[in-house]
Design an enzyme around this catalytic site. Structure first.
Site, PDB file in Angstrom:
ATOM      1  N   LYS A 279       0.834  -1.130  -0.044  1.00  0.00           N
ATOM      2  CA  LYS A 279      -0.053  -0.021  -0.008  1.00  0.00           C
ATOM      3  C   LYS A 279       1.027   1.220   0.127  1.00  0.00           C
ATOM      4  O   LYS A 279       2.047   1.126   0.538  1.00  0.00           O
ATOM      5  CB  LYS A 279      -1.001   0.080   1.433  1.00  0.00           C
ATOM      6  CG  LYS A 279      -1.900  -0.786   1.236  1.00  0.00           C
ATOM      7  CD  LYS A 279      -2.869  -0.927   2.457  1.00  0.00           C
ATOM      8  CE  LYS A 279      -3.948  -1.852   2.615  1.00  0.00           C
ATOM      9  NZ  LYS A 279      -5.014  -1.691   1.537  1.00  0.00           N
ATOM     10  N   ARG A 353     -10.316 -11.463   1.990  1.00  0.00           N
ATOM     11  CA  ARG A 353     -11.131 -12.754   1.328  1.00  0.00           C
ATOM     12  C   ARG A 353     -10.425 -14.066   1.556  1.00  0.00           C
ATOM     13  O   ARG A 353     -11.161 -14.945   1.715  1.00  0.00           O
ATOM     14  CB  ARG A 353     -11.506 -12.242  -0.016  1.00  0.00           C
ATOM     15  CG  ARG A 353     -10.505 -12.046  -1.014  1.00  0.00           C
ATOM     16  CD  ARG A 353     -10.737 -11.273  -2.179  1.00  0.00           C
ATOM     17  NE  ARG A 353     -10.979  -9.953  -1.927  1.00  0.00           N
ATOM     18  CZ  ARG A 353     -11.283  -9.060  -3.046  1.00  0.00           C
ATOM     19  NH1 ARG A 353     -11.777  -9.571  -4.313  1.00  0.00           N
ATOM     20  NH2 ARG A 353     -11.269  -7.530  -2.846  1.00  0.00           N
TER      21      ARG A 353
END
Ligand code: BES
Ligand code: MN
Ligand code: ZN
Length: 499
Positions: A279, A353
């Site tokens: 990120k 996920r």
């Protein structure tokens, strides 16, 4: 904080402070009028002179009101009567507590629960008051070397109501509100803690602590056991980190053994760097909140255990860091999930996920009635719904409606997004059963589509709390959401089972 609810009137109070409302313009509520009568028109004089017109969230603290035994009277402006709705009620109650905290008053009697609110009963208002009181008292200063100088002294809150028929439901509402708030405080603490402290192991210890306090069953799977269970997706996320991953299962049994449990699965990424798909640096600190789903599961279990709710609930928390490192998962790696389905990891930042899919498969062993997962899953959800509504997606419409209703009741709202098959093809991979990302379009939905491939065996709802779990900026900190929603959902289920 100590709470009480009583059938009484403001003129009978002796404590430190009585709180009554005034609508705009200069319109005293029934409770204010009673005090005014006792004072021989003293309050009315002050109001008619314009010292408090009644605009929402304005306050006036009066001392030594004639004939009133209580030391003080706090007048709170409620705005126009025809505009008095949920949000005004909440903000005025917040203003009351903020004002009381700033004065050093230790106890107060509130006459606000009788105020008419469309579609809300006394129980709702009492629950909100209790919840907002505890919230107003929340501080997170455990990491400061000296506690901050904003000591709050309000200890005892009495809610006055006029109708004795409301007393029993009021008492239940009061203890439920307090329990919800205590759960929220735990959720906030865990979220606010620094990520070098709140690690997967810390979350596991916290679950054990809850188990000890409330006589629950905690099971912690370590890396070896995850390998035995073939949790390849969860393990793929943990690879880059030096912190050992944990899979936490916390069982609360409030109903009969035969009742199938509601399983709550909470994303527990204690820090999300993005992994090899790193990120950008700006605001990366906020990725310590990426375990907010996990924290909300623990907070909700605390709340229902405190209220002895007759339901069975299992909390499952896959907990890990998402770090880059020499052995971290790389874009292009293919991993095999516990379900046997293979996944091409095209972006290591779509890690939520990956850990949830194995936790959802693991949930099958509890033969769940319903599964709800809670996750700070996608930045796209923040773009879609902002910081107001939690995203909801479900494979069962009746369940979705139940969740929506609980959110309305708890003032912790969700908004449903579609989970149509049309979106599934975005997850196609040339090399595995599926990819872990579906591109920029519909990012919140494709993330849920990914999860839906692991929830075929039960009724399931997915809550994306990326926009609602914490606040950024000056007020940076965890919100404790969606503990109110989840707890209300379980309260409703318990009531339906009894009926
Ligand atoms: N934890 C983040 C989601 C997130 C981002 C929540 C910002 C709140 C604020 C999640 O793990 C993530 O990184 N998601 C990616 C998915 C993408 C790579 C498909 C995202 O939303 O950018
Ligand atoms: Mn991520
Ligand atoms: Zn994440």
């Amino acid at each position: 904080m100590e709470f009480g609810i009583k059938v009484t009137s403001p003129d009978k109070q002796r404590g430190s402070c009585i709180v009554v409302g005034v609508f705009e313009p200069k319109k005293m509520t029934a409770a204010a009028k009673e005090l005014d009568n006792l004072s021989g028109g003293y309050i009315k004089d002050i109001v008619s002179q314009g010292d408090l017109e009644g605009r929402a969230n304005t306050t006036l603290l009066l001392h030594k009101v004639p004939n009133v035994q209580s030391k003080r009277v706090l007048l709170i402006g409620l705005g126009k009567e025809e505009e008095f709705k949920d949000s005004v009620f909440v903000s005025t109650v917040q203003t009351v507590f903020r004002t009381l905290h700033s004065t050093g008053i230790a106890d107060c009697a509130l006459f606000l629960a009788d105020l008419p609110l469309e579609n809300r009963d006394i129980a709702w208002k009492v629950t909100q008051i209790a919840k907002l009181a505890v919230e107003s008292n929340y501080r997170f200063d455990q990491l400061k070397s000296k506690p901050e100088d904003n000591k709050k002294s309000l200890r005892k809150i009495t809610i006055g109501i006029s109708n004795s028929q409301d007393l029993t439901t009021g008492e239940t509402a009061l203890s439920q509100g307090a329990a919800i708030a205590h759960g929220m405080s735990l959720t906030k603490d865990l979220g606010n803690l620094a990520p070098n402290i709140c690690t997967p192991s810390y979350l596991a210890e916290e679950a054990k602590e809850l188990a000890k306090t409330y006589k629950l069953k905690a099971t912690i799977l370590d890396k070896k056991e995850m390998e035995k269970q073939k949790m390849g997706a969860l393990l793929a996320v943990a690879r880059g980190s030096h912190q050992p991953p944990k899979l936490i299962a916390l069982e609360y049994q409030g109903a009969g053994k035969k009742d199938k449990p509601v399983v709550l699965v909470g994303k527990g990424v204690t820090f999300d760097t993005g992994g090899i798909s790193l990120k950008p640096a700006a605001e990366m600190d906020e990725m310590k909140f990426d375990m907010s789903g996990a924290a909300s599961v623990l907070g909700t279990i605390k709340a229902i255990a405190e209220m002895n709710l007759p339901v069975n609930v299992v909390g499952i928390i896959p907990a890990t860091e998402n770090m880059p490192g020499g052995s971290a998962t790389k874009p292009g790696d293919v991993v095999t999930s516990m379900s046997g389905q293979t996944i091409e990891v095209l972006n290591t930042d779509a890690e939520g996920r990956l850990i949830l899919c194995d936790a959802l498969t693991y949930a099958e062993r509890y033969d769940p009635e319903i599964v709800i997962d809670i996750a700070t899953l996608t930045g796209a959800c923040v773009i879609a719904l902002g910081n107001i509504a939690t995203g909801l997606m479900s494979n069962d419409d009746a369940l979705a409606q139940e969740v929506i209703k609980a959110g309305e009741q708890a003032a912790d709202r969700v908004w449903q997004l579609p989970l149509w098959d049309d979106y599934q093809e975005l997850l196609k991979s040339n090399f595995a059963d599926m990819a872990n990302i579906g591109g920029r379009a519909g990012g919140t939905i494709t993330a849920a589509c990914f999860l839906s491939r692991f929830t075929k065996k039960f009724r399931w709802a997915h809550l994306d709390i990326a926009g609602t779990a914490w606040k950024s900026g000056k007020e940076k900190g965890s919100t404790g959401r969606p503990v109110p929603l989840l707890t209300q959902f379980l309260i409703n289920r318990a009531a339906a089972a009894k009926a």
